[in-house]
Motif scaffolding. Structure first.
Motif, PDB file in Angstrom:
ATOM      1  N   PHE A 156      -6.702  -0.612   7.300  1.00  0.00           N
ATOM      2  CA  PHE A 156      -6.130   0.432   6.279  1.00  0.00           C
ATOM      3  C   PHE A 156      -6.835   0.036   5.257  1.00  0.00           C
ATOM      4  CE2 PHE A 156      -2.933   2.092   3.871  1.00  0.00           C
ATOM      5  CZ  PHE A 156      -2.870   3.644   3.679  1.00  0.00           C
ATOM      6  N   ALA A 195       5.234  -1.871   8.584  1.00  0.00           N
ATOM      7  CA  ALA A 195       4.264  -1.652   6.694  1.00  0.00           C
ATOM      8  C   ALA A 195       2.841  -1.379   7.147  1.00  0.00           C
ATOM      9  CB  ALA A 195       4.485  -2.643   6.192  1.00  0.00           C
ATOM     10  N   LEU A 196       2.129  -0.875   7.726  1.00  0.00           N
ATOM     11  CA  LEU A 196       0.283  -1.175   7.419  1.00  0.00           C
ATOM     12  C   LEU A 196      -0.723  -1.876   6.446  1.00  0.00           C
ATOM     13  CD1 LEU A 196      -0.962   2.998   6.734  1.00  0.00           C
ATOM     14  CD2 LEU A 196      -0.160   1.685   8.978  1.00  0.00           C
ATOM     15  N   CYS A 197       0.597  -3.162   6.040  1.00  0.00           N
ATOM     16  CA  CYS A 197      -0.217  -3.781   5.371  1.00  0.00           C
ATOM     17  C   CYS A 197       0.532  -4.907   4.671  1.00  0.00           C
ATOM     18  CB  CYS A 197      -0.971  -3.253   3.939  1.00  0.00           C
ATOM     19  SG  CYS A 197      -2.629  -4.543   3.456  1.00  0.00           S
ATOM     20  N   GLN A 203       7.804   7.679   2.655  1.00  0.00           N
ATOM     21  CA  GLN A 203       7.492   5.201   2.220  1.00  0.00           C
ATOM     22  C   GLN A 203       7.515   4.629   1.305  1.00  0.00           C
ATOM     23  OE1 GLN A 203       4.280   4.371   1.338  1.00  0.00           O
ATOM     24  NE2 GLN A 203       4.504   1.760   2.160  1.00  0.00           N
ATOM     25  N   SER A 236       0.936  -0.980  -0.493  1.00  0.00           N
ATOM     26  CA  SER A 236       0.121  -0.446   0.135  1.00  0.00           C
ATOM     27  C   SER A 236       1.092   1.477   0.118  1.00  0.00           C
ATOM     28  CB  SER A 236      -1.185   0.087   1.537  1.00  0.00           C
ATOM     29  OG  SER A 236      -1.290  -1.187   1.194  1.00  0.00           O
ATOM     30  N   HIS A 240       9.181  -2.732   1.030  1.00  0.00           N
ATOM     31  CA  HIS A 240       8.812  -2.185   1.797  1.00  0.00           C
ATOM     32  C   HIS A 240      10.006  -0.768   2.349  1.00  0.00           C
ATOM     33  CE1 HIS A 240       6.639   0.252   5.177  1.00  0.00           C
ATOM     34  NE2 HIS A 240       5.641   0.151   4.344  1.00  0.00           N
ATOM     35  N   GLU A 245       1.622   4.338   1.665  1.00  0.00           N
ATOM     36  CA  GLU A 245       1.473   4.542   3.235  1.00  0.00           C
ATOM     37  C   GLU A 245       1.243   6.449   3.226  1.00  0.00           C
ATOM     38  OE1 GLU A 245       3.360   2.756   5.814  1.00  0.00           O
ATOM     39  OE2 GLU A 245       2.402   0.540   4.560  1.00  0.00           O
ATOM     40  N   SER A 246       2.472   6.931   2.095  1.00  0.00           N
ATOM     41  CA  SER A 246       2.674   8.033   2.573  1.00  0.00           C
ATOM     42  C   SER A 246       4.136   8.978   1.758  1.00  0.00           C
ATOM     43  CB  SER A 246       3.722   8.592   3.921  1.00  0.00           C
ATOM     44  OG  SER A 246       5.110   8.173   4.081  1.00  0.00           O
TER      45      SER A 246
END
Ligand code: PEP
Ligand code: MN
Length: 297
Positions: A99, A266-268, A69, A63, A260, A65-66
């Motif tokens: 998320f 990590a959100l996912c 990232q 994903s 990542h 995220e920012s």
């Protein structure tokens, strides 16, 4: 009898005439079939291509995220030799509380990463209403495993002029997978890349079971390029490298790998994401393997 029933529920012959016609089938085996087209489909966009003897490496976070990232990860995968950047802005999550992705803002970040690295980008379209939006930012549209048999989405994706990565559904056979691709081709878009991403089996030690034999079967049955996503298939970082090597060995046209810059935050899908360092080692292995494989008969 049928007409009587239709009349009794208020249908007239005029209404019947408005029922959309079934598109004419162009080949007894479908447009995806090798019988319909002998030579491999090669999908070209920007300065790159998928299929036709090249091995494409699509890499990036599960994903977006920012900005930090995405840019850090994008530059890392580019410097190791990835040819296409991936990142999800619309995420198909099992739980509604997980998320869900950054939506359009995520797409804007993806386009920034595209400009900054020069890499073409792929991202998932979950809903047909988002196709025009996603098309503005993406070089390739992705249809996820959970939408692999969402036929109304497939028909609308078929109207797009962007290449499409179609993932195999969690429970779909090779035949059903090819029929899903056929929906896209039958609607007018012939630039479809099939992606084997693991299927559900009785085995629980890995997230899914990577069906590498499907790559051989698909190569025989269809002219479309086939890539492998070992990350979602196995779900565990330490197994991504050997399965990526296996994907190249079996003759896939490429891989899609999750990377990542900081998998632990990590959100996912952090557990299956490679670090930039892991990815760089993997790319070196693929370089060695591809030189070796060019000598095979
Ligand atoms: C993904 O690629 O981010 C993804 C959600 O994969 P899949 O649809 O294969 O689960
Ligand atoms: Mn993921």
């Amino acid at each position: 009898m049928l007409l009587t029933t239709l009349n009794s529920i208020g249908h007239t012959n005029g209404a019947l005439a408005a029922i959309p016609s079934v598109p004419v089938k162009k080949s007894p085996h479908g447009m995806v079939s090798r019988n319909y087209q002998k030579e491999d489909t090669v999908i070209r966009f920007g300065n790159t291509q998928i299929g036709g003897g090249s091995f494409s490496v699509i890499a990036g976070p599960c994903s977006i995220e920012s900005v930090e990232q995405l840019l850090e990860t994008a530059h890392a995968v580019k410097s190791s030799g990835a040819t296409i950047l991936r990142g999800g802005a619309f995420k198909p999550r099992t739980s509604p509380y997980s998320f869900q992705g950054l939506g359009e803002y995520g797409l804007q970040l993806l386009s920034l990463a595209r400009e900054s690295t020069g890499l073409p980008v792929v991202t998932e379209v979950m809903d047909a209403v988002d196709i025009p939006l996603v098309e503005q930012y993406a070089d390739i549209l992705q249809v996820g495993a959970r939408n692999s048999q969402n036929f109304s989405l497939l028909k609308k994706i078929g109207l797009s002029r962007k290449p499409v990565i179609l993932k195999r559904g969690l429970m779909t056979t090779v035949e059903e997978f090819l029929n899903s691709a056929e929906y896209i081709l039958a609607s007018g878009n012939t630039d479809v890349i099939l992606c084997e991403r693991g299927i559900r089996t009785f085995e629980t030690s890995t997230r899914n079971t990577l069906d590498l034999s499907a790559v051989c079967v698909l190569k025989e049955r269809t002219h479309l390029p086939i890539i492998v996503d070992p990350s979602h298939a196995v779900g565990l970082r330490r197994f991504v490298k050997p399965l990526t090597r296996a994907a190249m060995a079996v003759g896939a046209d490429g891989v899609m790998v999750e990377v990542h810059c900081s998998p632990e935050t990590a959100l996912c899908d952090g557990d299956q994401s490679l670090t930039p360092e892991d990815f760089s080692h993997l790319m070196k292995d693929l370089g060695i393997m591809s030189a070796f494989m060019s000598k095979l008969s």
